[in-house]
Design an enzyme around this catalytic site. Structure first.
Site, PDB file in Angstrom:
ATOM      1  N   VAL A   1       0.642  -1.120   0.124  1.00  0.00           N
ATOM      2  CA  VAL A   1      -0.186  -0.210   0.118  1.00  0.00           C
ATOM      3  C   VAL A   1       1.123   1.439  -0.148  1.00  0.00           C
ATOM      4  CG1 VAL A   1      -1.987   1.230   1.754  1.00  0.00           C
ATOM      5  CG2 VAL A   1      -2.092  -1.644   1.205  1.00  0.00           C
ATOM      6  N   TYR A   2       1.708   1.178   0.648  1.00  0.00           N
ATOM      7  CA  TYR A   2       3.239   2.825   1.261  1.00  0.00           C
ATOM      8  C   TYR A   2       3.582   2.548   0.003  1.00  0.00           C
ATOM      9  CZ  TYR A   2       7.357   4.383   1.407  1.00  0.00           C
ATOM     10  OH  TYR A   2       8.359   5.190   1.953  1.00  0.00           O
ATOM     11  N   LEU A   3       3.987   1.372  -1.340  1.00  0.00           N
ATOM     12  CA  LEU A   3       4.774   1.715  -2.199  1.00  0.00           C
ATOM     13  C   LEU A   3       3.500   2.453  -3.631  1.00  0.00           C
ATOM     14  CD1 LEU A   3       6.990  -1.610  -2.784  1.00  0.00           C
ATOM     15  CD2 LEU A   3       7.255   0.949  -2.307  1.00  0.00           C
TER      16      LEU A   3
ATOM     17  N   LYS B   1       3.286   6.354  -2.634  1.00  0.00           N
ATOM     18  CA  LYS B   1       4.192   7.113  -2.793  1.00  0.00           C
ATOM     19  C   LYS B   1       3.979   6.972  -4.706  1.00  0.00           C
ATOM     20  CE  LYS B   1       7.117   7.926  -0.468  1.00  0.00           C
ATOM     21  NZ  LYS B   1       7.084   9.651   0.334  1.00  0.00           N
TER      22      LYS B   1
END
Length: 218
Positions: free
Chosen positions: A128-130, A133
């Site tokens: 989810v973070y990637l 970003k």
């Protein structure tokens, strides 16, 4: 130069503030908590208390007005859940970019992550973070009113910086001390010839200034 940094109390941001203040720049850091202000002052930065998860574009633009450059170095942090990946790593970055446009601040540097990709697959928090970003990067890269540079460091470490890096469109994975990330950011901020570039960063053999000049084409 006057430089405003989002995520002003972050580990990279505090290092960057010290570097910029030491070379004579006027630097301000946006922070969520008033109790973080003393750390920024110690680093030589002016603290601006403002929550990017609840602020409006106009409120952020007011803090950016008159700046020569803006740096997005905020992050939800490794202990945060899925929701804050969206509200900080994505939405706050987009808000900050929109505010820079409104305030007329052209130079914009965003600290991303190696592997960031809006099409990244998976449901784990890091996936989810990637994605978050990657979506933020894609949004910033679509803003013609900004002279943007996207910096994607490899695995961040707290090792002492060496001042020797590899900075290219594609470096492959590897570690990089936060000290060296801050040093590269300090060079990128006033190297507008890197505008329009998405750069990966790991430890290497080139001095920081040489590496930045190389990607800038001089």
């Amino acid at each position: 130069m006057r430089i405003v940094i989002a995520g002003g109390h972050g580990q990279i941001a505090l290092r960057l503030e010290r570097l910029l203040a030491a070379r004579g720049d006027e630097v301000a850091g946006i922070i969520r908590k008033a109790e973080q202000a003393a750390d920024l002052r110690e680093a030589g930065a002016e603290p601006i208390v403002l929550d990017l998860e609840s602020a409006s574009v106009d409120e952020v633009a007011e803090r950016l007005r008159g700046a020569d450059a803006a740096v997005f170095a905020a992050g939800a942090g490794p202990g945060s859940g899925v929701t804050r990946k969206d509200t900080v790593d994505k939405a706050a970055a987009i808000l900050f970019a929109d505010a820079a446009v409104e305030a007329g601040v052209r130079r914009f540097v965003i600290v991303s992550s190696m592997g960031a990709d809006p099409r990244h697959q998976g449901d784990e928090i890091f996936d989810v973070y990637l994605r978050a970003k990657g979506e933020a990067d894609a949004y910033v890269r679509g803003l013609d009113a900004l002279d943007w540079t996207v910096l994607r460091p490899g695995q961040l470490t707290d090792d002492a910086g060496t001042g020797l890096v590899r900075l290219e469109a594609r470096t492959g994975r590897g570690p990089i001390p936060r000290d060296d990330v801050a040093a590269v950011l300090a060079e990128l901020v006033d190297t507008s010839a890197t505008a329009g570039l998405t750069l990966e960063l790991i430890s290497g053999s080139a001095p920081v200034s040489v590496a930045v000049k190389s990607v800038a084409g001089n």
